[in-house]
Write an enzyme that holds these catalytic residues in place. Structure first.
Site, PDB file in Angstrom:
ATOM      1  N   GLU A 147       0.803  -1.242   0.000  1.00 50.81           N
ATOM      2  CA  GLU A 147       0.000   0.000   0.000  1.00 50.81           C
ATOM      3  C   GLU A 147       0.828   1.281   0.000  1.00 50.81           C
ATOM      4  OE1 GLU A 147      -2.664  -0.509   3.319  1.00 50.81           O
ATOM      5  OE2 GLU A 147      -3.504  -2.353   2.507  1.00 50.81           O
ATOM      6  N   ASN A 193       2.318  -5.154  -3.150  1.00 48.11           N
ATOM      7  CA  ASN A 193       0.909  -5.504  -2.898  1.00 48.11           C
ATOM      8  C   ASN A 193       0.075  -4.253  -2.620  1.00 48.11           C
ATOM      9  OD1 ASN A 193      -0.974  -7.776  -2.275  1.00 48.11           O
ATOM     10  ND2 ASN A 193      -0.971  -6.955  -0.193  1.00 48.11           N
ATOM     11  N   HIS A 229     -10.135  -6.518  -2.278  1.00 48.15           N
ATOM     12  CA  HIS A 229     -11.265  -6.389  -1.343  1.00 48.15           C
ATOM     13  C   HIS A 229     -12.347  -5.664  -2.133  1.00 48.15           C
ATOM     14  CE1 HIS A 229      -8.935  -7.715   2.069  1.00 48.15           C
ATOM     15  NE2 HIS A 229      -7.990  -6.844   1.779  1.00 48.15           N
ATOM     16  N   ASP A 259     -11.938 -10.821  -0.940  1.00 49.53           N
ATOM     17  CA  ASP A 259     -13.230 -11.035  -0.285  1.00 49.53           C
ATOM     18  C   ASP A 259     -14.249 -10.147  -0.994  1.00 49.53           C
ATOM     19  OD1 ASP A 259     -12.483  -8.593   0.976  1.00 49.53           O
ATOM     20  OD2 ASP A 259     -12.123  -9.555   2.914  1.00 49.53           O
TER      21      ASP A 259
HETATM   22  O1  9MR Z   1      -7.342  -8.336   8.439  1.00 44.43           O
HETATM   23  C1  9MR Z   1      -6.420  -7.508   9.128  1.00 44.43           C
HETATM   24  C2  9MR Z   1      -7.052  -7.032  10.418  1.00 44.43           C
HETATM   25  O2  9MR Z   1      -7.203  -8.126  11.312  1.00 44.43           O
HETATM   26  C3  9MR Z   1      -6.196  -5.947  11.046  1.00 44.43           C
HETATM   27  O3  9MR Z   1      -6.872  -5.420  12.179  1.00 44.43           O
HETATM   28  C4  9MR Z   1      -5.939  -4.852  10.030  1.00 44.43           C
HETATM   29  C5  9MR Z   1      -5.067  -3.745  10.606  1.00 44.43           C
HETATM   30  O4  9MR Z   1      -4.905  -2.723   9.676  1.00 44.43           O
HETATM   31  O5  9MR Z   1      -5.275  -5.409   8.904  1.00 44.43           O
HETATM   32  C6  9MR Z   1      -6.072  -6.328   8.253  1.00 44.43           C
HETATM   33  O6  9MR Z   1      -5.403  -6.802   7.089  1.00 44.43           O
HETATM   34  C7  9MR Z   1      -5.159  -5.859   6.070  1.00 44.43           C
HETATM   35  C8  9MR Z   1      -3.948  -6.316   5.301  1.00 44.43           C
HETATM   36  O7  9MR Z   1      -2.867  -6.523   6.171  1.00 44.43           O
HETATM   37  C9  9MR Z   1      -3.568  -5.321   4.224  1.00 44.43           C
HETATM   38  N1  9MR Z   1      -4.693  -5.068   3.350  1.00 44.43           N
HETATM   39  C10 9MR Z   1      -5.939  -4.694   4.000  1.00 44.43           C
HETATM   40  C11 9MR Z   1      -6.295  -5.758   5.034  1.00 44.43           C
HETATM   41  C12 9MR Z   1      -7.668  -5.503   5.614  1.00 44.43           C
HETATM   42  O8  9MR Z   1      -7.662  -4.291   6.332  1.00 44.43           O
END
Ligand code: 9MR
Length: 344
Positions: A147, A193, A229, A259
């Protein structure tokens, strides 16, 4: 004779079940079908059974992130992520690593500290060397940087980027991170990513430009991760165009966090129509990947609606994964099977 028949019948039932799993169909296609996981659920029999039966790849949803794996300046906490690797090895699954450089989920010692660019450079170098080194030969692919771009295609300003970050201009810090990861495990596949960069838009244009530059100069980048997502109106044609331009560079695409959220009621339930629409989206995304031989993995962000980040962050939405809260396959699951079975 009768015994033989019974044996055959039993095999017919079991073998066809096995032949029908996501992982077996993905294996036949030469791609990986993965899920993001948390080892705190491994003790739940259904979680572990469905995961091992259906998937040939896992990725820690959180446990390899900087804040969790490197909680003190000189302290690493490998145990929880190691247990994911152990699960994967016990079930012949591949492991993706996520993620080395990100602006979220960083430890307090890092966010609360005051560091010069030179110090941050050394901190990041040490982090990547230690984490990738620890998992060398065990993690086959890494989301090295996550990101780093804004929606308009500009570089996100983070503690790592040139603000002043680790002291390198523009995408220089991404390049440096890739080089450190490559040095720590020359065999690992290295990915950039991001989210909302699947179709052709300002963000994916910027990522493509960076990838083109890196490829032309021999920077060790192997692929682009599409988080994916999404909702129920994906722009498949634009995604196909974007996938082609990336793979034409000689890079892979992996779908890393798929998802598909739908509207849910206050109990978290979606309508049958919502689930059918969602199934079509899953089908079309998997078909998109199956069609391009350089799309090498599809991974969902979790696999059961019992544990999904969506309801916590997107009010009124949920039911985004392929198994329901009771580990029953949803229409989405069957749609994925169909797409995996279709001829290229
Ligand atoms: O699914 C993850 C969630 O449990 C965490 O709280 C969150 C913190 O920012 O990160 C989520 O995973 C993210 C991933 O690492 C990067 N892309 C977006 C995902 C969903 O927020």
């Amino acid at each position: 004779m009768r015994l033989v028949n019974l044996g055959l019948l039993a095999c017919a039932a079991i073998c066809s079940l096995q032949a029908q799993s996501l992982r077996s169909l993905a294996e036949q296609r030469g791609i990986r079908f993965g899920a993001a996981v948390a080892p705190s659920h491994f003790s739940e029999t259904e979680y572990a059974t469905v995961l091992a039966r259906e998937f040939n790849q896992v990725e820690p949803e959180n446990l390899m992130k900087f804040g969790l794996i490197h909680p003190g300046p000189t302290t690493y906490s490998f145990g929880p992520a190691d247990s994911i690797v152990a699960f994967a090895q016990a079930h012949a699954m591949a492991v993706r690593g996520h993620t080395l450089v990100w602006h979220n989920q960083r430890p307090k010692w890092l966010t609360g500290g005051t560091f010069t660019p030179e110090q941050l450079f050394s901190i990041l170098q040490e982090h990547i060397k230690t984490v990738v080194g620890h998992y060398a030969g065990k993690v086959y692919a890494w989301d090295v940087v996550n990101e780093a771009f804004e929606t308009d295609g500009s570089l996100r300003k983070t503690m790592w980027s040139n603000s002043p970050g680790i002291g390198l201009e523009g995408t220089g810090y991404i390049e440096q991170a890739l080089k450190w990861a490559h040095a720590a495990d020359p065999k690992a596949l290295l990915f950039y990513n991001d989210y909302n960069a699947e179709t052709v838009n300002a963000k994916s244009d910027a990522i493509f430009k960076m990838a083109q530059d890196f490829k032309s100069r021999g920077v060790p980048l192997d692929g682009i991760g599409w988080q994916m997502h999404i909702g129920t109106k994906p722009q498949i044609a634009g995604m196909e165009t974007n996938m082609k331009r990336i793979t034409d560079l000689g890079l892979q695409v992996q779908i890393t966090e798929l998802d598909v959220k739908v509207s849910v009621d206050s109990s978290g339930a979606a309508t049958p129509a919502g689930l059918e629409l969602q199934a079509k989206v899953y089908h079309d995304i998997v078909a998109l990947c199956v069609k391009n031989p350089h799309c090498t993995a599809i991974q969902t962000w979790g696999f059961t609606d019992r544990y999904s980040w969506i309801p916590h962050t997107s009010k009124g939405n949920g039911a985004a994964l392929e198994f329901d809260v009771n580990y029953q396959p949803k229409p989405a699951y069957n749609a994925i099977l169909e797409a995996l079975k279709a001829p290229r």
